[in-house]
Design an enzyme around this catalytic site. Structure first.
Site, PDB file in Angstrom:
ATOM      1  N   HIS A  79       0.876  -1.193   0.000  1.00  0.00           N
ATOM      2  CA  HIS A  79       0.000   0.000   0.000  1.00  0.00           C
ATOM      3  C   HIS A  79       0.904   1.231   0.000  1.00  0.00           C
ATOM      4  O   HIS A  79       1.729   1.401  -0.896  1.00  0.00           O
ATOM      5  CB  HIS A  79      -0.921  -0.103   1.223  1.00  0.00           C
ATOM      6  CG  HIS A  79      -2.065   0.861   1.270  1.00  0.00           C
ATOM      7  ND1 HIS A  79      -2.375   1.732   0.256  1.00  0.00           N
ATOM      8  CD2 HIS A  79      -2.992   1.099   2.255  1.00  0.00           C
ATOM      9  CE1 HIS A  79      -3.437   2.452   0.598  1.00  0.00           C
ATOM     10  NE2 HIS A  79      -3.833   2.097   1.804  1.00  0.00           N
ATOM     11  N   MET A  81       7.974  -3.166  -6.652  1.00  0.00           N
ATOM     12  CA  MET A  81       7.164  -2.170  -5.945  1.00  0.00           C
ATOM     13  C   MET A  81       6.943  -0.919  -6.796  1.00  0.00           C
ATOM     14  O   MET A  81       7.833  -0.473  -7.505  1.00  0.00           O
ATOM     15  CB  MET A  81       7.845  -1.786  -4.623  1.00  0.00           C
ATOM     16  CG  MET A  81       7.917  -2.950  -3.679  1.00  0.00           C
ATOM     17  SD  MET A  81       6.256  -3.554  -3.313  1.00  0.00           S
ATOM     18  CE  MET A  81       6.625  -5.219  -2.851  1.00  0.00           C
ATOM     19  N   PHE A 125       4.445  -0.892  -8.984  1.00  0.00           N
ATOM     20  CA  PHE A 125       3.765  -1.359 -10.197  1.00  0.00           C
ATOM     21  C   PHE A 125       2.503  -2.123  -9.832  1.00  0.00           C
ATOM     22  O   PHE A 125       2.456  -2.810  -8.817  1.00  0.00           O
ATOM     23  CB  PHE A 125       4.691  -2.262 -11.019  1.00  0.00           C
ATOM     24  CG  PHE A 125       5.710  -1.472 -11.793  1.00  0.00           C
ATOM     25  CD1 PHE A 125       5.450  -1.042 -13.089  1.00  0.00           C
ATOM     26  CD2 PHE A 125       6.907  -1.113 -11.197  1.00  0.00           C
ATOM     27  CE1 PHE A 125       6.370  -0.276 -13.782  1.00  0.00           C
ATOM     28  CE2 PHE A 125       7.838  -0.345 -11.886  1.00  0.00           C
ATOM     29  CZ  PHE A 125       7.572   0.075 -13.186  1.00  0.00           C
ATOM     30  N   HIS A 171      -1.968  -2.179  -9.912  1.00  0.00           N
ATOM     31  CA  HIS A 171      -3.009  -1.486  -9.154  1.00  0.00           C
ATOM     32  C   HIS A 171      -4.290  -2.299  -9.249  1.00  0.00           C
ATOM     33  O   HIS A 171      -4.623  -2.818 -10.305  1.00  0.00           O
ATOM     34  CB  HIS A 171      -3.229  -0.076  -9.724  1.00  0.00           C
ATOM     35  CG  HIS A 171      -3.967   0.832  -8.801  1.00  0.00           C
ATOM     36  ND1 HIS A 171      -5.332   0.816  -8.683  1.00  0.00           N
ATOM     37  CD2 HIS A 171      -3.514   1.790  -7.951  1.00  0.00           C
ATOM     38  CE1 HIS A 171      -5.689   1.724  -7.782  1.00  0.00           C
ATOM     39  NE2 HIS A 171      -4.617   2.329  -7.326  1.00  0.00           N
ATOM     40  N   ASP A 176       3.121   5.458  -6.961  1.00  0.00           N
ATOM     41  CA  ASP A 176       4.296   5.355  -6.093  1.00  0.00           C
ATOM     42  C   ASP A 176       5.619   5.254  -6.843  1.00  0.00           C
ATOM     43  O   ASP A 176       6.656   5.642  -6.311  1.00  0.00           O
ATOM     44  CB  ASP A 176       4.149   4.145  -5.160  1.00  0.00           C
ATOM     45  CG  ASP A 176       3.077   4.384  -4.134  1.00  0.00           C
ATOM     46  OD1 ASP A 176       3.098   5.458  -3.516  1.00  0.00           O
ATOM     47  OD2 ASP A 176       2.208   3.515  -3.954  1.00  0.00           O
TER      48      ASP A 176
HETATM   49  N1  COA Z   1       5.328  -6.867  -9.699  1.00  0.00           N
HETATM   50  C1  COA Z   1       5.326  -8.097 -10.272  1.00  0.00           C
HETATM   51  N2  COA Z   1       4.206  -8.795 -10.523  1.00  0.00           N
HETATM   52  C2  COA Z   1       3.046  -8.213 -10.189  1.00  0.00           C
HETATM   53  C3  COA Z   1       2.969  -6.938  -9.606  1.00  0.00           C
HETATM   54  C4  COA Z   1       4.172  -6.279  -9.356  1.00  0.00           C
HETATM   55  N3  COA Z   1       4.192  -5.057  -8.786  1.00  0.00           N
HETATM   56  N4  COA Z   1       1.680  -6.609  -9.377  1.00  0.00           N
HETATM   57  C5  COA Z   1       0.953  -7.652  -9.808  1.00  0.00           C
HETATM   58  N5  COA Z   1       1.770  -8.634 -10.299  1.00  0.00           N
HETATM   59  C6  COA Z   1       1.366  -9.917 -10.848  1.00  0.00           C
HETATM   60  C7  COA Z   1       0.994 -10.849  -9.730  1.00  0.00           C
HETATM   61  O1  COA Z   1       2.117 -11.579  -9.268  1.00  0.00           O
HETATM   62  C8  COA Z   1      -0.028 -11.737 -10.406  1.00  0.00           C
HETATM   63  O2  COA Z   1       0.642 -12.681 -11.177  1.00  0.00           O
HETATM   64  P1  COA Z   1       0.086 -14.181 -11.261  1.00  0.00           P
HETATM   65  O3  COA Z   1      -1.275 -14.059 -11.879  1.00  0.00           O
HETATM   66  O4  COA Z   1       1.099 -14.874 -12.106  1.00  0.00           O
HETATM   67  O5  COA Z   1       0.036 -14.666  -9.853  1.00  0.00           O
HETATM   68  C9  COA Z   1      -0.747 -10.784 -11.356  1.00  0.00           C
HETATM   69  O6  COA Z   1       0.184  -9.723 -11.614  1.00  0.00           O
HETATM   70  C10 COA Z   1      -2.018 -10.194 -10.766  1.00  0.00           C
HETATM   71  O7  COA Z   1      -1.675  -9.697  -9.478  1.00  0.00           O
HETATM   72  P2  COA Z   1      -2.709  -9.451  -8.305  1.00  0.00           P
HETATM   73  O8  COA Z   1      -1.986  -9.558  -6.997  1.00  0.00           O
HETATM   74  O9  COA Z   1      -3.940 -10.271  -8.527  1.00  0.00           O
HETATM   75  O10 COA Z   1      -3.077  -7.934  -8.568  1.00  0.00           O
HETATM   76  P3  COA Z   1      -3.925  -7.121  -7.605  1.00  0.00           P
HETATM   77  O11 COA Z   1      -4.679  -6.204  -8.479  1.00  0.00           O
HETATM   78  O12 COA Z   1      -4.673  -7.952  -6.677  1.00  0.00           O
HETATM   79  O13 COA Z   1      -2.840  -6.351  -6.715  1.00  0.00           O
HETATM   80  C11 COA Z   1      -1.364  -4.713  -5.986  1.00  0.00           C
HETATM   81  C12 COA Z   1      -2.627  -5.019  -6.775  1.00  0.00           C
HETATM   82  C13 COA Z   1      -1.178  -3.187  -5.952  1.00  0.00           C
HETATM   83  C14 COA Z   1      -1.497  -5.217  -4.547  1.00  0.00           C
HETATM   84  C15 COA Z   1      -0.169  -5.378  -6.668  1.00  0.00           C
HETATM   85  O14 COA Z   1      -0.082  -4.942  -7.996  1.00  0.00           O
HETATM   86  C16 COA Z   1       1.141  -5.149  -5.950  1.00  0.00           C
HETATM   87  O15 COA Z   1       1.470  -5.864  -4.995  1.00  0.00           O
HETATM   88  N6  COA Z   1       1.949  -4.130  -6.380  1.00  0.00           N
HETATM   89  C17 COA Z   1       3.191  -3.810  -5.745  1.00  0.00           C
HETATM   90  C18 COA Z   1       2.992  -2.903  -4.552  1.00  0.00           C
HETATM   91  C19 COA Z   1       2.554  -1.516  -4.901  1.00  0.00           C
HETATM   92  O16 COA Z   1       3.121  -0.875  -5.774  1.00  0.00           O
HETATM   93  N7  COA Z   1       1.553  -1.025  -4.159  1.00  0.00           N
HETATM   94  C20 COA Z   1       1.027   0.314  -4.357  1.00  0.00           C
HETATM   95  C21 COA Z   1      -0.329   0.223  -4.956  1.00  0.00           C
HETATM   96  S1  COA Z   1      -0.977   1.805  -5.374  1.00  0.00           S
END
Ligand code: COA
Length: 200
Positions: free
Chosen positions: A88, A123, A125, A127, A179
């Site tokens: 987050h 991190m 990437f 959303h 971010d």
């Molecule tokens: N880096 C690498 N892979 C990523 C990724 C990232 N930042 N974000 C998503 N993915 C991948 C996941 O591993 C997943 O792969 P899989 O299907 O092979 O398991 C796929 O993309 C879908 O990911 P998911 O966790 O379902 O996406 P989400 O929409 O639920 O999660 C976040 C959203 C923000 C939690 C997630 O993108 C993330 O952890 N990002 C990094 C932290 C971040 O930047 N947070 C700030 C958010 S504003």
């Protein structure tokens, strides 16, 4: 005030200019010098972009806490604790830690590919809502670019960030969120990394 006191044992004057914006006031106190117009604008824009953040994890936590009829303060504390996590609000700090020791675009690409191999999250990437790109990222990226062209800017940091972004989009179809470029923008504003999340 706390930063200067705790870090340098210095008690700074916290009085503000009558017409100072929040951004100008913050940078003036933090840097203890008058920031440039671009710096103030970049920081102001980042605060506006961070405010554009609807029903996210920390808001959810706050609502759960107050829905038990706990008090307002406890709700805010729950929210802050949730915001701090790397998935987050903590992502801006984590993105900077990823970028800070990378000396060139090629080294950046190498590090990113290692992350792919180890299936680590990159991190700043992805959303939950903005699956095809976070519109806020385009705005803060432009400020990061502009800052990189100034005397105190860091062109290498910006170029490395761009290379990482390009590969993430082309190969993983995952876009930067607010971010990612906030990290390089704040760094180039001279803000210490462990302040990024508290600012958010
Ligand atoms: N880096 C690498 N892979 C990523 C990724 C990232 N930042 N974000 C998503 N993915 C991948 C996941 O591993 C997943 O792969 P899989 O299907 O092979 O398991 C796929 O993309 C879908 O990911 P998911 O966790 O379902 O996406 P989400 O929409 O639920 O999660 C976040 C959203 C923000 C939690 C997630 O993108 C993330 O952890 N990002 C990094 C932290 C971040 O930047 N947070 C700030 C958010 S504003």
């Amino acid at each position: 005030y706390w930063y200067h006191f705790q870090e340098y044992n210095k008690r700074i004057n916290t009085s503000t200019g009558e017409n100072d914006s929040v951004a100008l006031n913050f940078l003036k106190l933090y840097k203890q010098e008058i920031p440039s117009e671009l710096e103030v604008k970049a920081f102001d824009v980042s605060l506006i972009l961070y405010a554009e953040h609807d029903f996210n994890a920390s808001t959810f936590s706050a609502r759960v806490t107050v829905s038990t009829l706990s008090d307002f303060y406890s709700g805010i504390v729950s929210a802050i604790g949730t915001l701090r996590g790397h998935l987050h609000g903590g992502a801006n700090e984590a993105a900077m830690h990823f970028l800070e020791d990378i000396k060139s675009e090629d080294k950046g690409e190498e590090k990113l590919r290692q992350y792919f191999k180890e299936k680590k999250l990159v991190m700043g990437f992805g959303h939950r809502i903005y699956k095809n790109g976070d519109p806020r990222s385009i705005i803060i990226k432009e400020y990061s670019r502009k800052l990189s062209l100034t005397k105190s800017g860091n062109q290498n940091l910006y170029k490395v960030s761009e290379r990482i972004e390009k590969i993430m989009i082309n190969e993983k179809k995952i876009f930067p969120n607010l971010d990612f470029y906030s990290a390089s923008a704040y760094n180039q504003l001279g803000i210490r990394t462990d302040f990024f999340t508290p600012i958010f």
